[in-house]
Scaffold this active site. Structure first.
Site, PDB file in Angstrom:
ATOM      1  N   ALA A 147       9.985   9.080   4.467  1.00 52.00           N
ATOM      2  CA  ALA A 147       8.586   8.666   4.671  1.00 52.00           C
ATOM      3  C   ALA A 147       8.218   8.861   6.130  1.00 52.00           C
ATOM      4  O   ALA A 147       8.876   8.326   7.012  1.00 52.00           O
ATOM      5  CB  ALA A 147       8.387   7.207   4.263  1.00 52.00           C
ATOM      6  N   PRO A 148       7.171   9.650   6.387  1.00 53.02           N
ATOM      7  CA  PRO A 148       6.752   9.822   7.777  1.00 53.02           C
ATOM      8  C   PRO A 148       6.191   8.541   8.374  1.00 53.02           C
ATOM      9  O   PRO A 148       6.099   8.416   9.586  1.00 53.02           O
ATOM     10  CB  PRO A 148       5.675  10.911   7.699  1.00 53.02           C
ATOM     11  CG  PRO A 148       5.228  10.942   6.283  1.00 53.02           C
ATOM     12  CD  PRO A 148       6.361  10.440   5.451  1.00 53.02           C
ATOM     13  N   GLY A 150      21.253   5.971  14.406  1.00 50.01           N
ATOM     14  CA  GLY A 150      20.242   5.820  15.469  1.00 50.01           C
ATOM     15  C   GLY A 150      20.040   4.346  15.777  1.00 50.01           C
ATOM     16  O   GLY A 150      18.984   3.933  16.253  1.00 50.01           O
ATOM     17  N   ALA A 151      21.111   3.554  15.505  1.00 49.08           N
ATOM     18  CA  ALA A 151      21.009   2.082  15.555  1.00 49.08           C
ATOM     19  C   ALA A 151      20.627   1.541  16.929  1.00 49.08           C
ATOM     20  O   ALA A 151      20.050   0.453  17.023  1.00 49.08           O
ATOM     21  CB  ALA A 151      22.342   1.463  15.108  1.00 49.08           C
ATOM     22  N   GLY A 169      13.519   7.800   8.136  1.00 44.85           N
ATOM     23  CA  GLY A 169      12.263   7.613   8.869  1.00 44.85           C
ATOM     24  C   GLY A 169      12.088   8.673   9.931  1.00 44.85           C
ATOM     25  O   GLY A 169      10.984   8.873  10.441  1.00 44.85           O
ATOM     26  N   THR A 205       3.037  11.565  10.345  1.00 39.58           N
ATOM     27  CA  THR A 205       1.899  10.937   9.660  1.00 39.58           C
ATOM     28  C   THR A 205       0.677  11.856   9.697  1.00 39.58           C
ATOM     29  O   THR A 205      -0.025  12.002   8.693  1.00 39.58           O
ATOM     30  CB  THR A 205       1.559   9.590  10.339  1.00 39.58           C
ATOM     31  OG1 THR A 205       2.745   8.806  10.372  1.00 39.58           O
ATOM     32  CG2 THR A 205       0.474   8.848   9.585  1.00 39.58           C
ATOM     33  N   HIS A 215       0.607   8.226  20.173  1.00 36.70           N
ATOM     34  CA  HIS A 215       1.947   7.631  20.187  1.00 36.70           C
ATOM     35  C   HIS A 215       2.435   7.406  21.612  1.00 36.70           C
ATOM     36  O   HIS A 215       1.925   8.012  22.555  1.00 36.70           O
ATOM     37  CB  HIS A 215       2.950   8.535  19.452  1.00 36.70           C
ATOM     38  CG  HIS A 215       2.864   8.422  17.952  1.00 36.70           C
ATOM     39  ND1 HIS A 215       1.910   9.087  17.213  1.00 36.70           N
ATOM     40  CD2 HIS A 215       3.609   7.722  17.061  1.00 36.70           C
ATOM     41  CE1 HIS A 215       2.074   8.795  15.931  1.00 36.70           C
ATOM     42  NE2 HIS A 215       3.098   7.964  15.813  1.00 36.70           N
ATOM     43  N   LYS A 239       8.015  10.053  22.370  1.00 31.87           N
ATOM     44  CA  LYS A 239       8.081  10.748  21.073  1.00 31.87           C
ATOM     45  C   LYS A 239       8.341  12.228  21.295  1.00 31.87           C
ATOM     46  O   LYS A 239       7.737  12.857  22.165  1.00 31.87           O
ATOM     47  CB  LYS A 239       6.766  10.542  20.311  1.00 31.87           C
ATOM     48  CG  LYS A 239       6.793  11.112  18.913  1.00 31.87           C
ATOM     49  CD  LYS A 239       5.613  10.628  18.102  1.00 31.87           C
ATOM     50  CE  LYS A 239       5.560  11.303  16.735  1.00 31.87           C
ATOM     51  NZ  LYS A 239       6.755  11.082  15.941  1.00 31.87           N
ATOM     52  N   GLY A 266      18.522   2.933  18.997  1.00 31.63           N
ATOM     53  CA  GLY A 266      17.173   3.375  19.375  1.00 31.63           C
ATOM     54  C   GLY A 266      16.132   2.296  19.105  1.00 31.63           C
ATOM     55  O   GLY A 266      16.438   1.225  18.587  1.00 31.63           O
ATOM     56  N   MET A 290      13.547   2.196  16.912  1.00 35.92           N
ATOM     57  CA  MET A 290      13.401   1.875  15.493  1.00 35.92           C
ATOM     58  C   MET A 290      14.716   1.362  14.915  1.00 35.92           C
ATOM     59  O   MET A 290      14.730   0.432  14.117  1.00 35.92           O
ATOM     60  CB  MET A 290      12.935   3.125  14.726  1.00 35.92           C
ATOM     61  CG  MET A 290      11.485   3.472  14.934  1.00 35.92           C
ATOM     62  SD  MET A 290      10.372   2.191  14.339  1.00 35.92           S
ATOM     63  CE  MET A 290      10.558   2.376  12.573  1.00 35.92           C
TER      64      MET A 290
HETATM   65  P1  NAD Z   1      14.626   6.585  19.908  1.00 35.48           P
HETATM   66  O1  NAD Z   1      14.788   7.753  20.826  1.00 35.48           O
HETATM   67  O2  NAD Z   1      14.348   5.254  20.509  1.00 35.48           O
HETATM   68  O3  NAD Z   1      15.932   6.422  18.986  1.00 35.48           O
HETATM   69  C1  NAD Z   1      16.671   7.505  18.477  1.00 35.48           C
HETATM   70  C2  NAD Z   1      18.134   7.079  18.522  1.00 35.48           C
HETATM   71  O4  NAD Z   1      18.905   8.064  17.861  1.00 35.48           O
HETATM   72  C3  NAD Z   1      18.672   6.963  19.966  1.00 35.48           C
HETATM   73  O5  NAD Z   1      19.318   5.723  20.157  1.00 35.48           O
HETATM   74  C4  NAD Z   1      19.655   8.130  20.071  1.00 35.48           C
HETATM   75  O6  NAD Z   1      20.734   7.856  20.929  1.00 35.48           O
HETATM   76  C5  NAD Z   1      20.094   8.241  18.604  1.00 35.48           C
HETATM   77  N1  NAD Z   1      20.675   9.545  18.271  1.00 35.48           N
HETATM   78  C6  NAD Z   1      20.328  10.779  18.721  1.00 35.48           C
HETATM   79  N2  NAD Z   1      21.131  11.710  18.178  1.00 35.48           N
HETATM   80  C7  NAD Z   1      22.000  11.041  17.366  1.00 35.48           C
HETATM   81  C8  NAD Z   1      23.086  11.445  16.549  1.00 35.48           C
HETATM   82  N3  NAD Z   1      23.465  12.721  16.479  1.00 35.48           N
HETATM   83  N4  NAD Z   1      23.763  10.494  15.847  1.00 35.48           N
HETATM   84  C9  NAD Z   1      23.404   9.180  15.934  1.00 35.48           C
HETATM   85  N5  NAD Z   1      22.400   8.744  16.724  1.00 35.48           N
HETATM   86  C10 NAD Z   1      21.714   9.663  17.423  1.00 35.48           C
HETATM   87  O7  NAD Z   1      13.482   7.005  18.882  1.00 35.48           O
HETATM   88  P2  NAD Z   1      12.623   6.033  17.940  1.00 35.48           P
HETATM   89  O8  NAD Z   1      11.328   5.711  18.599  1.00 35.48           O
HETATM   90  O9  NAD Z   1      13.483   4.922  17.431  1.00 35.48           O
HETATM   91  O10 NAD Z   1      12.260   7.030  16.736  1.00 35.48           O
HETATM   92  C11 NAD Z   1      13.280   7.602  15.939  1.00 35.48           C
HETATM   93  C12 NAD Z   1      12.647   8.522  14.893  1.00 35.48           C
HETATM   94  O11 NAD Z   1      11.873   7.728  13.978  1.00 35.48           O
HETATM   95  C13 NAD Z   1      11.667   9.558  15.464  1.00 35.48           C
HETATM   96  O12 NAD Z   1      11.793  10.770  14.731  1.00 35.48           O
HETATM   97  C14 NAD Z   1      10.311   8.928  15.214  1.00 35.48           C
HETATM   98  O13 NAD Z   1       9.273   9.889  15.114  1.00 35.48           O
HETATM   99  C15 NAD Z   1      10.554   8.265  13.882  1.00 35.48           C
HETATM  100  N6  NAD Z   1       9.663   7.160  13.513  1.00 35.48           N
HETATM  101  C16 NAD Z   1       9.367   7.066  12.212  1.00 35.48           C
HETATM  102  C17 NAD Z   1       8.614   6.008  11.748  1.00 35.48           C
HETATM  103  C18 NAD Z   1       8.346   5.907  10.264  1.00 35.48           C
HETATM  104  O14 NAD Z   1       7.694   4.948   9.817  1.00 35.48           O
HETATM  105  N7  NAD Z   1       8.845   6.850   9.467  1.00 35.48           N
HETATM  106  C19 NAD Z   1       8.130   5.053  12.632  1.00 35.48           C
HETATM  107  C20 NAD Z   1       8.444   5.166  13.977  1.00 35.48           C
HETATM  108  C21 NAD Z   1       9.233   6.221  14.410  1.00 35.48           C
END
Ligand code: NAD
Length: 265
Positions: A123-124, A8-9, A97, A164, A153, A157, A11, A13
Site C-alpha cells: 500500500a502506497p 527498516g525497524a 509500505g 500516493t 513530504h 524522502k 527508521g 516508519m
Molecule cells: P527512513 O529512511 O527513516 O527508514 C528507512 C530505514 O530502512 C532506515 O532505518 C534504513 O537504515 C533502513 N534500511 C535501508 N536499507 C536497508 C536494508 N537493506 N535492510 C534493512 N534496513 C534497511 O524512511 P521512512 O521515512 O521510515 O520511510 C520508509 C519507506 O516507507 C519509504 O519508502 C517511504 O516512502 C515509505 N512510507 C510509506 C508510507 C505508507 O503508508 N505506505 C508512509 C510513510 C512512508
C-alpha cells in the site's frame, strides 16, 4: 499469536511500526532488521522500553531463526525488491509500505507470491484518510477533468512523486476521459516548473523539513475549483492500516495492492 519481523525497524516508519506491534496482544515482535543501530534493543530505541529484540542485519537469517509469519517492510526503494525476494524464498507473508515499486515490479511480485502461496499487501499509503482522499478524487474526476496533484513530504524522502500521488493519478486515469489539459502553447521558463506529466495531468512534488505526508488534488471547472486535501500530521496515522494488513495478510495469496482492498464497507 502472529510472529512479526519489522524490516527498516530503526527508521522513522519502522520505529512507529515496532511500537504499534508491541502494543497489540495478538502480535509478537520476533525480529528487527536494519542496516543501522545493530545490536540495540529495538523496544528501547522505538518506545523507550527494552523488549528483548535486538536489531540485526540479515533478514533471511532472522526469518529462519524466528519462523516468523509476517515481515513488515518500511526500508528504501532501492532495497525493497531484494527484501521481497528473501521473503518469497522463505515463504513468509509481507506487508509493504516501502514506496518506489513500479507496475512491472508489482506484477512480477504477484506472480512469485502466487507461486510461493503467500500474501503480500502493498500500500502506497496506509492512512485511511489518504485512501478516502484518493477515492473522492477519482470520483470527482468523472465530472471535473482538469486536475493537478500536489504532494508534499519531508525532505528526507528518496522517491518523487510519492507512491500516493502515483496511485491517485492511476485512479483518476481510470475514471476520467483521456484529456491533455493546460494551454497547448504553454512554455516552461524554468525546466520542470509545471511538474511531471502523467496521462495529460500534472503532478508536483514539494519537499520541506517540518512536513510529514500531505496531498492536495485540485480540480478546476467553469468558475469554480474543488480541493481535496489529506494531511498525515504524525506517522501514527499509518498504524491502524498497517496492523489491519498484518492481521489479514496471512489469509491472502498473491499481491493485494492498496489498503482499500482490505476495508469492508
Ligand atoms: P527512513 O529512511 O527513516 O527508514 C528507512 C530505514 O530502512 C532506515 O532505518 C534504513 O537504515 C533502513 N534500511 C535501508 N536499507 C536497508 C536494508 N537493506 N535492510 C534493512 N534496513 C534497511 O524512511 P521512512 O521515512 O521510515 O520511510 C520508509 C519507506 O516507507 C519509504 O519508502 C517511504 O516512502 C515509505 N512510507 C510509506 C508510507 C505508507 O503508508 N505506505 C508512509 C510513510 C512512508
Amino acid at each position: 499469536m502472529l510472529k512479526v519481523i519489522v524490516a527498516g525497524a530503526a527508521g522513522r516508519m519502522g520505529q512507529e511500526v515496532v511500537k504499534a506491534v508491541l502494543a497489540e496482544n495478538d502480535l509478537s515482535l520476533v525480529g528487527a532488521v536494519d542496516i543501522n543501530n545493530y545490536g540495540e534493543d529495538i523496544g528501547l530505541l522505538a518506545a523507550g522500553k527494552p523488549c528483548g529484540v535486538p536489531v540485526t542485519g540479515n533478514l533471511g537469517r532472522v526469518i529462519e531463526e524466528t519462523h516468523a509469519d509476517v515481515v513488515v517492510d518500511f526500508t528504501t526503494p532501492d532495497n525493497i525488491r531484494c527484501n521481497l525476494n528473501t521473503v518469497l524464498t522463505h515463504h513468509v507473508h509481507a506487508v509493504v509500505g516501502t514506496t518506489g515499486l513500479s507496475e512491472e515490479d508489482i506484477s512480477d511480485i504477484n506472480r512469485m507470491a502466487e507461486e510461493a502461496g503467500v500474501g503480500i499487501v502493498i500500500a502506497p499509503n496506509f492512512a485511511i484518510g489518504a485512501v478516502l482522499m484518493m477515492k473522492f478524487a477519482a470520483e470527482a474526476a468523472r465530472y471535473l477533468k482538469n486536475v493537478e496533484i500536489i504532494e508534499l513530504h519531508h525532505d528526507r524522502k528518496l522517491d518523487a512523486p510519492s507512491g500516493t500521488a502515483i496511485k491517485t493519478a492511476e485512479l483518476i486515469k481510470g475514471t476520467r476521459d483521456k484529456y491533455r489539459q493546460g494551454h497547448p502553447d504553454e512554455q516552461e521558463k524554468f525546466l520542470g516548473v509545471r511538474g511531471g506529466e502523467y496521462d495529460g495531468m500534472r503532478i508536483h512534488s514539494i519537499r520541506l523539513p517540518g512536513l510529514v505526508a500531505h496531498q492536495e488534488v485540485i480540480f478546476g471547472g467553469l468558475g469554480q475549483t474543488l480541493t481535496i486535501r489529506h494531511d498525515s500530521i504524525s506517522r501514527e496515522s499509518f498504524m491502524p492500516g498497517v496492523i489491519l494488513a498484518v492481521r489479514r495478510v496471512t489469509d491472502l495469496k498473491g499481491v493485494t495492492y492498496g489498503l482499500e482492498k482490505l476495508l469492508t464497507e
